[in-house]
Design an enzyme around this catalytic site. Structure first.
Site, short mmCIF file in Angstrom:
data_model
loop_
_atom_site.label_atom_id
_atom_site.label_comp_id
_atom_site.label_asym_id
_atom_site.label_seq_id
_atom_site.Cartn_x
_atom_site.Cartn_y
_atom_site.Cartn_z
N SER A 32 -27.62 15.17 -3.85
CA SER A 32 -26.91 14.42 -4.60
C SER A 32 -27.34 14.23 -5.32
CB SER A 32 -25.98 13.19 -3.03
OG SER A 32 -25.87 12.62 -4.21
N TYR B 191 -26.43 5.74 1.58
CA TYR B 191 -25.74 6.98 0.97
C TYR B 191 -27.03 7.88 0.81
CZ TYR B 191 -22.72 10.98 -1.04
OH TYR B 191 -22.60 12.57 -1.57
C1 GCO Z 1 -20.84 7.37 -5.60
C2 GCO Z 1 -20.19 8.90 -5.60
C3 GCO Z 1 -21.62 9.84 -5.41
C4 GCO Z 1 -20.74 11.65 -5.30
C5 GCO Z 1 -21.56 12.72 -5.13
C6 GCO Z 1 -22.89 12.74 -6.68
O1 GCO Z 1 -20.60 6.81 -4.70
O2 GCO Z 1 -21.62 7.21 -6.54
O3 GCO Z 1 -19.57 9.01 -3.99
O4 GCO Z 1 -22.31 9.71 -4.41
O5 GCO Z 1 -20.13 11.78 -4.57
O6 GCO Z 1 -22.69 12.44 -3.96
O7 GCO Z 1 -23.85 13.02 -6.67
#
Ligand code: GCO
Length: 256
Positions: free
Chosen positions: A147, A160
């Site tokens: 990501s 995340y």
């Molecule tokens: C967020 C998004 C991101 C994208 C992606 C970007 O909340 O900023 O969900 O996480 O999904 O990962 O690369």
């Protein structure tokens, strides 16, 4: 240049979290490049429905719903593939969830859940696949879905971000241990893609404007725009490519 370089004929690819979204888009692309694809999801009905849709397009798809965070379920899923004589040559660790909340308010259970799905699953699934690839002695491919957050953070998505940072360096560990067995491990970094996971962000006019303003391509990405990088990393064309993270982000990370 031989077209065989990018052909996936004779290869079997397992894509985790592929009943919909980015995973489904990647699976369809790998199948169109000649691979048999093994679709995975948490629910049997949606995984089988996605499989039937691909079969309806004349593609070679097999449904394998299992919980990618449960090491027993992962081992049993691979044992089921062994029993059917299905040998996985390519793994795409795509399964992922997002959870948005400031860290000071975050329940540790939510933190753990995101790390389990977005990071630990890649270890569990790749461990089972690599053991078999090494035993077979004909190498293989591991593609981890990273990501923008593997590189930079934004507020409210700490678990995340930590998981995707881990995905980048876990890919390096896979290279350190498995490249000698002709297993290439690499990653793809999607930018802001138009998926269910980002629906709330796309429907937020301020966030939507920010993405379009901050992204040199001036738009959100589409799931099938990851297919090119996925086919490259799954094919003989990348046999000397290891430990790389290919960003497919419309140029977002290239500019300040
Ligand atoms: C967020 C998004 C991101 C994208 C992606 C970007 O909340 O900023 O969900 O996480 O999904 O990962 O690369």
């Amino acid at each position: 240049m031989s077209t065989k370089l990018f052909s996936l004929e004779g290869r079997t690819a397992l894509i985790t979290g592929s009943a919909r979204g980015l995973g489904y888009g990647i699976a369809r692309g790998l199948a169109q490049a000649g691979a048999r694809v093994v679709l995975n999801g948490t629910k049997a009905d949606t995984t089988e429905a996605a499989c039937r849709t691909l079969e309806g397009e004349g593609l070679n798809a097999h449904a394998l719903p299992f919980d990618v965070t449960n090491d027993v379920a992962v081992a049993e899923a691979f044992a089921a593939l062994d029993a059917e004589g299905i040998e996985v040559d390519v793994v795409v660790n795509n399964a992922g969830i997002q959870f948005r909340k400031p860290m000071v308010d975050l329940d540790p259970a939510d933190w753990r859940r995101v790390l389990e799905v977005d990071l630990t699953s890649a270890f569990l699934v790749s461990q089972q696949a690599a053991r078999r690839m090494i035993a077979r002695g004909r190498g293989g491919k591991i593609i981890n879905i990273a990501s923008l957050m593997s590189q930079a953070a934004r507020a409210t998505v700490a678990p995340y971000t930590a998981a995707k940072g881990g995905i980048k360096t876990l890919t390096h560990s896979m290279v350190a241990e498995w490249a000698q067995f002709n297993i290439q491990a690499n990653a793809i970094g999607p930018g802001y893609m138009a998926t269910d996971m980002n629906e709330a962000l796309m429907n937020d006019p301020a966030f939507d404007a920010w993405v379009k303003g901050r992204t040199p391509a001036k738009r959100w990405g589409q799931p099938d725009e990851l297919v090119g990088a996925a086919v490259f990393l799954a094919s003989p064309a990348s046999n000397y490519v290891n430990g790389q993270l290919i960003y497919v982000d419309g140029g977002m990370l290239a500019v300040l």
